[in-house]
Design an enzyme around this catalytic site. Sequence first.
Site, PDB file in Angstrom:
ATOM      1  N   LYS A  41       3.729  82.794 -10.261  1.00 21.37           N
ATOM      2  CA  LYS A  41       3.234  81.977  -9.215  1.00 21.37           C
ATOM      3  C   LYS A  41       4.416  80.891  -8.722  1.00 21.37           C
ATOM      4  CE  LYS A  41      -0.693  81.899  -6.726  1.00 21.37           C
ATOM      5  NZ  LYS A  41      -1.095  83.219  -5.992  1.00 21.37           N
TER       6      LYS A  41
ATOM      7  N   THR B 169      -1.088  86.221 -10.903  1.00 24.85           N
ATOM      8  CA  THR B 169      -0.501  85.068 -10.627  1.00 24.85           C
ATOM      9  C   THR B 169      -1.707  83.856 -10.159  1.00 24.85           C
ATOM     10  OG1 THR B 169      -0.169  85.657  -8.217  1.00 24.85           O
ATOM     11  CG2 THR B 169       1.337  86.347  -9.694  1.00 24.85           C
ATOM     12  N   ASP B 170      -2.620  84.443  -9.714  1.00 27.79           N
ATOM     13  CA  ASP B 170      -3.870  83.337  -9.263  1.00 27.79           C
ATOM     14  C   ASP B 170      -4.305  82.730 -10.645  1.00 27.79           C
ATOM     15  OD1 ASP B 170      -5.662  82.314  -7.224  1.00 27.79           O
ATOM     16  OD2 ASP B 170      -7.075  82.998  -8.743  1.00 27.79           O
TER      17      ASP B 170
ATOM     18  N   PHE C 246      42.414  60.803  -1.801  1.00 32.11           N
ATOM     19  CA  PHE C 246      42.736  62.201  -1.607  1.00 32.11           C
ATOM     20  C   PHE C 246      44.261  62.405  -1.087  1.00 32.11           C
ATOM     21  CE2 PHE C 246      41.853  66.591  -0.335  1.00 32.11           C
ATOM     22  CZ  PHE C 246      41.829  67.258  -1.816  1.00 32.11           C
TER      23      PHE C 246
ATOM     24  N   ARG D 192      39.221  56.047   1.447  1.00 31.20           N
ATOM     25  CA  ARG D 192      38.111  56.880   1.994  1.00 31.20           C
ATOM     26  C   ARG D 192      36.815  56.515   1.641  1.00 31.20           C
ATOM     27  NH1 ARG D 192      37.968  62.951  -0.240  1.00 31.20           N
ATOM     28  NH2 ARG D 192      37.795  62.696  -2.255  1.00 31.20           N
TER      29      ARG D 192
ATOM     30  N   GLN E   1      36.236  66.133  -7.983  1.00 33.03           N
ATOM     31  CA  GLN E   1      36.600  66.958  -9.208  1.00 33.03           C
ATOM     32  C   GLN E   1      36.492  65.996 -10.386  1.00 33.03           C
ATOM     33  OE1 GLN E   1      37.891  67.876  -6.562  1.00 33.03           O
ATOM     34  NE2 GLN E   1      38.142  70.136  -6.367  1.00 33.03           N
TER      35      GLN E   1
ATOM     36  N   ASN F 109      30.562  67.400  -0.698  1.00 34.01           N
ATOM     37  CA  ASN F 109      31.157  66.340  -0.382  1.00 34.01           C
ATOM     38  C   ASN F 109      30.732  65.986   1.077  1.00 34.01           C
ATOM     39  OD1 ASN F 109      33.010  64.419   0.198  1.00 34.01           O
ATOM     40  ND2 ASN F 109      34.857  65.516  -0.248  1.00 34.01           N
TER      41      ASN F 109
ATOM     42  N   HIS G  38      31.210  64.235   4.018  1.00 36.41           N
ATOM     43  CA  HIS G  38      32.232  63.583   4.481  1.00 36.41           C
ATOM     44  C   HIS G  38      31.887  62.362   5.484  1.00 36.41           C
ATOM     45  CE1 HIS G  38      34.700  66.783   3.132  1.00 36.41           C
ATOM     46  NE2 HIS G  38      33.839  67.841   3.772  1.00 36.41           N
TER      47      HIS G  38
END
Length: 293
Positions: free
Chosen positions: A12, A57-58, A159, A176, A219, A245, A247
């Site tokens: 469930k 599932t109930d 970067f 950045r 990374q 990322n 941006h």
Amino acid sequence: MSFTLGANQYGKAGIRLVSVERDGDRHFVTDFTVATALAGRLDDTHYTGDNSAVLATDTQKNTVYAFAREYGVGEPEAFGLRLARHFVKTQEPIYHARIRIEQHTWERLAPHGEPAPHSFVRSGGETRRAEVIVTEEHDVSVSSGLGDLTVLNTTNSEFHGFPRDKYTTLPETRERMLATSVEAWWDHSSEDVDWGKSYADARDALVTAFASTYSLSLQQTLFSMGSHVLRKCPSVDEIRLSLPNKHHNLVDLTPFGLDNPNQVYVAPTEPYGLIQGTVHRERELPSAGPQLW
């Protein structure tokens, strides 16, 4: 021509559980979304429709609510362990139970500067997560995690030095904005853990590493975040991180006769870079915990 049933499970999903503990006038809210998944000797129900081994599932849903009342809720890892052990112990055909829980956070309102005893506001998108697996061989694995933890550094990120070919248009940058929405799972080596403290320590390690790492790549930031968690949380063997990322691009204001000294940005939602990785202590065997990808 013949066919054979492969790996299967059922359960469930989307079980919404909200529990209120009342300590006089002061109340405490726990808000879970629970998913159960059971596997076992269930070939007959697939081949012939014989449901004698199938716990509805109930019923699984009802067990979640009954356990919340009978035993309380507590930390998601502990609640998941209790449920998983119950299903494997009481249902003879079931040899594997997986419980996944997302916890949604509520914070107290403070309308006059004092925390209200029974009034709350739903926190931002961040969710706490836990996953427990129990098998009939008494194997147990517990993983904790979080999702949608959005963090941002307005500086201390660069970067450059990446390969360039005829399709490369991205300029190198020594300054950045760096933002991401952290998705993480980490595996525990033991059940003898203070789950609340361990989660708080891991979350603190993630945000501390993000804030304090001078980033030359996302990374590098990922590895720093994972290493901080392993360093601060001795019960954690491995952590898996998925970092989109988010941006933030400087807007060109020169058509309007204006400069832009790293002040005005546009934040597109798509496309985005997706950085994923695992950090673990030295070991030989791979993790069996939940995978992010």
